[in-house]
Design an enzyme around this catalytic site. Structure first.
Site, short mmCIF file in Angstrom:
data_model
loop_
_atom_site.label_atom_id
_atom_site.label_comp_id
_atom_site.label_asym_id
_atom_site.label_seq_id
_atom_site.Cartn_x
_atom_site.Cartn_y
_atom_site.Cartn_z
N GLU A 35 0.82 -1.20 0.18
CA GLU A 35 0.12 0.05 0.11
C GLU A 35 0.71 1.07 -0.09
O GLU A 35 1.88 1.28 0.77
CB GLU A 35 -0.80 -0.02 1.08
N GLY A 41 -7.45 2.45 2.23
CA GLY A 41 -7.75 2.87 0.95
C GLY A 41 -8.69 4.32 0.74
O GLY A 41 -8.70 4.96 2.00
N CYS A 43 -11.95 4.24 0.91
CA CYS A 43 -13.04 4.44 1.96
C CYS A 43 -12.82 4.55 3.31
O CYS A 43 -13.45 5.68 3.66
CB CYS A 43 -13.24 2.91 2.01
N GLY A 182 -21.95 18.15 -10.76
CA GLY A 182 -22.27 16.73 -10.80
C GLY A 182 -23.11 16.45 -9.55
O GLY A 182 -22.84 16.48 -8.65
N TYR A 185 -24.08 10.63 -6.32
CA TYR A 185 -24.36 10.61 -4.93
C TYR A 185 -23.10 11.21 -4.26
O TYR A 185 -23.21 12.14 -3.19
CB TYR A 185 -24.44 9.21 -4.38
N ILE A 186 -22.07 11.19 -4.73
CA ILE A 186 -21.04 12.10 -4.08
C ILE A 186 -21.07 13.48 -3.99
O ILE A 186 -20.95 14.28 -2.83
CB ILE A 186 -19.57 11.52 -4.59
N ARG A 272 -15.51 8.47 -11.16
CA ARG A 272 -14.38 8.00 -10.58
C ARG A 272 -13.72 6.79 -11.83
O ARG A 272 -14.48 6.39 -12.49
CB ARG A 272 -14.35 7.01 -9.17
N ALA A 319 -17.80 -0.12 -1.62
CA ALA A 319 -16.63 -0.38 -0.64
C ALA A 319 -17.26 -2.08 -0.38
O ALA A 319 -16.34 -2.88 -0.24
CB ALA A 319 -16.74 0.20 0.67
N HIS A 443 -42.41 -2.46 16.29
CA HIS A 443 -42.91 -1.32 16.49
C HIS A 443 -42.49 -0.30 17.57
O HIS A 443 -42.45 -1.01 18.45
CB HIS A 443 -44.60 -1.74 16.66
C1 LIG Z 1 -16.31 10.65 -1.15
C2 LIG Z 1 -16.49 9.31 -1.34
C3 LIG Z 1 -17.80 8.60 -0.38
C4 LIG Z 1 -18.13 7.31 -0.68
N1 LIG Z 1 -18.84 6.70 0.01
C5 LIG Z 1 -19.02 5.36 -0.16
C6 LIG Z 1 -20.13 4.82 0.69
O1 LIG Z 1 -20.89 5.60 1.36
N2 LIG Z 1 -20.53 3.46 0.68
C7 LIG Z 1 -19.36 2.69 -0.28
O2 LIG Z 1 -19.78 1.49 -0.30
N3 LIG Z 1 -18.87 3.29 -0.99
C8 LIG Z 1 -18.42 4.57 -0.94
N4 LIG Z 1 -17.39 5.05 -1.68
C9 LIG Z 1 -16.81 4.11 -2.62
C10 LIG Z 1 -15.57 3.43 -2.06
O3 LIG Z 1 -14.76 4.22 -1.22
C11 LIG Z 1 -14.68 2.48 -2.87
O4 LIG Z 1 -15.77 1.70 -3.89
C12 LIG Z 1 -14.00 1.60 -2.25
O5 LIG Z 1 -12.96 2.34 -1.30
C13 LIG Z 1 -13.30 0.93 -3.27
O6 LIG Z 1 -12.43 -0.09 -2.66
P1 LIG Z 1 -11.00 -0.47 -3.49
O7 LIG Z 1 -10.41 -1.53 -2.43
O8 LIG Z 1 -11.45 -1.14 -4.61
O9 LIG Z 1 -10.19 0.47 -3.57
P2 LIG Z 1 -9.61 1.66 -2.97
O10 LIG Z 1 -10.23 2.16 -1.71
O11 LIG Z 1 -9.47 2.87 -3.98
O12 LIG Z 1 -7.99 1.39 -2.36
C14 LIG Z 1 -7.08 1.29 -3.43
C15 LIG Z 1 -5.73 1.48 -2.49
O13 LIG Z 1 -4.73 0.95 -3.53
C16 LIG Z 1 -3.77 1.98 -3.11
N5 LIG Z 1 -2.72 1.91 -4.64
C17 LIG Z 1 -3.15 2.08 -5.82
N6 LIG Z 1 -2.13 1.94 -6.86
C18 LIG Z 1 -1.12 1.44 -5.84
C19 LIG Z 1 0.18 0.90 -6.14
N7 LIG Z 1 0.59 0.97 -7.46
N8 LIG Z 1 0.85 0.56 -5.31
C20 LIG Z 1 0.48 0.42 -3.96
N9 LIG Z 1 -0.70 0.89 -3.63
C21 LIG Z 1 -1.67 1.36 -4.44
C22 LIG Z 1 -4.36 3.30 -3.04
O14 LIG Z 1 -3.38 3.89 -2.30
C23 LIG Z 1 -5.62 3.06 -2.34
O15 LIG Z 1 -5.25 2.77 -0.82
C24 LIG Z 1 -17.25 6.47 -1.64
C25 LIG Z 1 -16.13 7.00 -2.49
C26 LIG Z 1 -15.65 8.33 -2.19
C27 LIG Z 1 -14.66 9.12 -2.70
#
Ligand SMILES: Cc1cc2nc3c(=O)[nH]c(=O)nc-3n(C[C@H](O)[C@H](O)[C@H](O)COP(=O)(O)OP(=O)(O)OC[C@H]3O[C@@H](n4cnc5c(N)ncnc54)[C@H](O)[C@@H]3O)c2cc1C
Length: 464
Positions: A35, A41, A43, A182, A185-186, A272, A319, A443
């Site tokens: 990481e 991440g 989330c 936009g 939802y975000i 995104r 997430a 209820h």
């Molecule tokens: C403002 C906002 C609000 C949100 N609210 C919700 C919600 O309420 N409910 C919900 O379900 N989802 C929500 N989401 C979406 C949710 O955050 C993502 O769907 C989720 O985090 C995806 O998980 P992931 O593990 O695929 O990726 P990520 O959480 O993006 O994690 C990927 C990780 O990989 C790391 N990485 C990338 N490339 C490399 C590399 N080459 N080497 C090492 N590390 C690397 C990054 O640094 C990151 O930490 C929201 C997103 C945003 C932006």
């Protein structure tokens, strides 16, 4: 140069990657997680959790303001103010607790964490410029979980007043005015929070209504609330760039002159895209699905023993989907026969009021060839909703006309995010209308509206 050999290498420590790592560790697989930023991440650090903290604080503040101005149930509050620096500190504290919790869980399950940016050299080898020096990691299985990042607009690159959700979650103070590009939802979650905190918010949406990915019926209570909060919503409108001075957004709307919309901050929340910068994907022979990595129902990519989970693999970018995929992949690597065959992935929109959807909308069900019945129960007829002063909204159930199998459940209303579990469970267990009708719902709760929506289709609704 350090060398590490492992059974499983996971690149990315978001919900997809860290859950895959915890599960792999639980199953006794020798696992390394790479990481580059904070564990958890998007989330935990700049997404779900900090946004919900900000939304909650804004809601509490707006309640206090409401009591001070109209005291609907007799609470006496005098001119509330907010110490926003303290709000941000509180939010950061939650993020800190959760991210360090993830670190502790990984440690407990013997996952080796390598901090740094990972670059794939081939389908089994990753090079990391780690804090402790360069590391080469070789593994039998690679799980790509690098997530996503905010899309920018060519005419409005991030920087200065133009911000993404990441910067919006760590502003030093509440901006006096905020333009949100936009109305997904975000954009709406954050726009609503800042409106409640006192910012003058304008939302610009290219489609003809807010939340274009949801059916129109679900968006209406949210549109009403935005109006009550004084949020200006421009639909069928496009942000085409910044004025020369950089303090105004140029907004084009059919039939109207280009508008110069001044604001302290311009939040661009138009979607995104997969985060693959510098990952070395060009060295792998991965089939793609547009910009996303293509996977099958086991999250297997086109390369043997290279897996991909989470946002990197496309919609729905949520997430809990990433987590479910991550856990499944770890189990498959450990030898289990698993496929991702979920009936529903519930989705929640933490707007005001909240929206939760699970399964198919009535229109989607009809398009899929089903003859359907829908039953809608309004919160105006739900005692708990009245005690919460949250009457706007409803629960809607969509079921097959022939055998009453429930195909989709949606709700809009205050606090309905907590109904997501009941909705998901009903769909996953293959519930029919009669199953929900025959279940006692406590209820007074909002969940009674779910019961009644089912009863309504059966012609047996009691409270409407
Ligand atoms: C403002 C906002 C609000 C949100 N609210 C919700 C919600 O309420 N409910 C919900 O379900 N989802 C929500 N989401 C979406 C949710 O955050 C993502 O769907 C989720 O985090 C995806 O998980 P992931 O593990 O695929 O990726 P990520 O959480 O993006 O994690 C990927 C990780 O990989 C790391 N990485 C990338 N490339 C490399 C590399 N080459 N080497 C090492 N590390 C690397 C990054 O640094 C990151 O930490 C929201 C997103 C945003 C932006």
């Amino acid at each position: 140069m350090g060398e590490i050999a492992a059974k499983v290498l996971i690149v990315g420590g978001g919900p997809g990657g860290y859950v895959a790592a915890i599960r792999a560790g639980q199953l006794g697989l020798d696992t390394v997680l790479v990481e580059q930023n904070g564990l958890g991440g998007t989330c935990l650090n700049v997404g779900c959790i900090p946004s919900k903290a900000l939304i909650h604080a804004a809601e509490a503040f707006s309640h206090a303001v409401e009591q001070a101005t109209s005291a609907p149930f007799g609470l006496k509050v005098e001119r509330p103010t907010i110490d926003f620096a303290r709000t941000v500190e509180w939010k950061d504290g939650i993020v800190g607790r959760l991210t360090s919790g993830v670190g502790a869980l990984l440690k407990r399950h013997n996952v080796k964490i390598v901090h740094g940016h990972g670059v794939m050299l081939d389908g089994k080898t990753c090079q990391v410029a780690a804090d402790t020096g360069p590391q080469t990691i070789r593994a039998e299985h690679v799980v790509l979980a690098t997530g996503s990042q905010a899309v920018s607009l060519a005419a409005l690159p991030f920087g200065g007043r133009v911000i993404s959700s990441t910067e919006a979650l760590s502003l030093p103070s509440v901006p006096e005015s905020l333009a949100v590009v936009g109305a997904g939802y975000i954009g709406l979650e954050l726009g609503t929070a800042f409106a409640k905190l006192g910012a003058k918010v304008t939302v610009i949406e290219a489609e003809d209504r807010i939340l274009p990915l949801y059916d129109a019926e679900l968006g209406r209570p949210v549109a009403r609330r935005l109006q009550a909060l004084g949020v200006e919503v421009l639909t069928g409108a496009r942000a085409t760039g910044l004025s020369q001075s950089g303090d105004a957004l140029l907004v084009e709307q059919a039939g109207a002159a280009t508008r110069n919309l001044t604001a302290d901050k311009f939040l661009v929340a138009v979607g995104r895209r997969p985060y693959v910068a510098g990952l070395g994907l060009e060295r792998l022979d991965l089939a793609m699905n547009g910009a996303f990595v293509r996977i099958d129902e086991r999250c297997s990519t086109s390369m043997r023993n290279v897996w991909a989970v989470g946002d990197l693999t496309g919609e729905p970018m949520l997430a809990h989907r990433a987590m479910a995929q991550g856990a499944m992949v770890a189990e498959i690597i450990a030898g289990a026969a698993r496929v991702f065959d979920k009936v529903a992935i519930p989705a929640v929109c933490f707007t005001d009021p909240e929206i939760v959807t699970a399964g198919l909308s009535p229109e989607e069900a009809r398009k899929a060839g089903h003859e359907v019945h829908t039953g809608l129960f309004p919160f105006q007829a739900n005692g708990r909703a009245l005690t919460l002063r949250a009457e706007d909204g409803f629960v809607r159930v969509t079921a097959r006309a022939d055998n009453h199998l429930i195909l989709g459940i949606a709700a809009v209303g205050a606090g309905v995010s907590e109904l997501a579990a009941a909705f998901g469970l009903a769909l996953e267990m293959g519930a029919r209308l009669e199953d929900i009708a025959g279940t006692i719902h406590a209820h007074p709760t909002l969940g009674e509206a779910f019961h009644e929506a089912n009863l309504r289709i059966l012609g047996e609704a009691l409270h409407i």
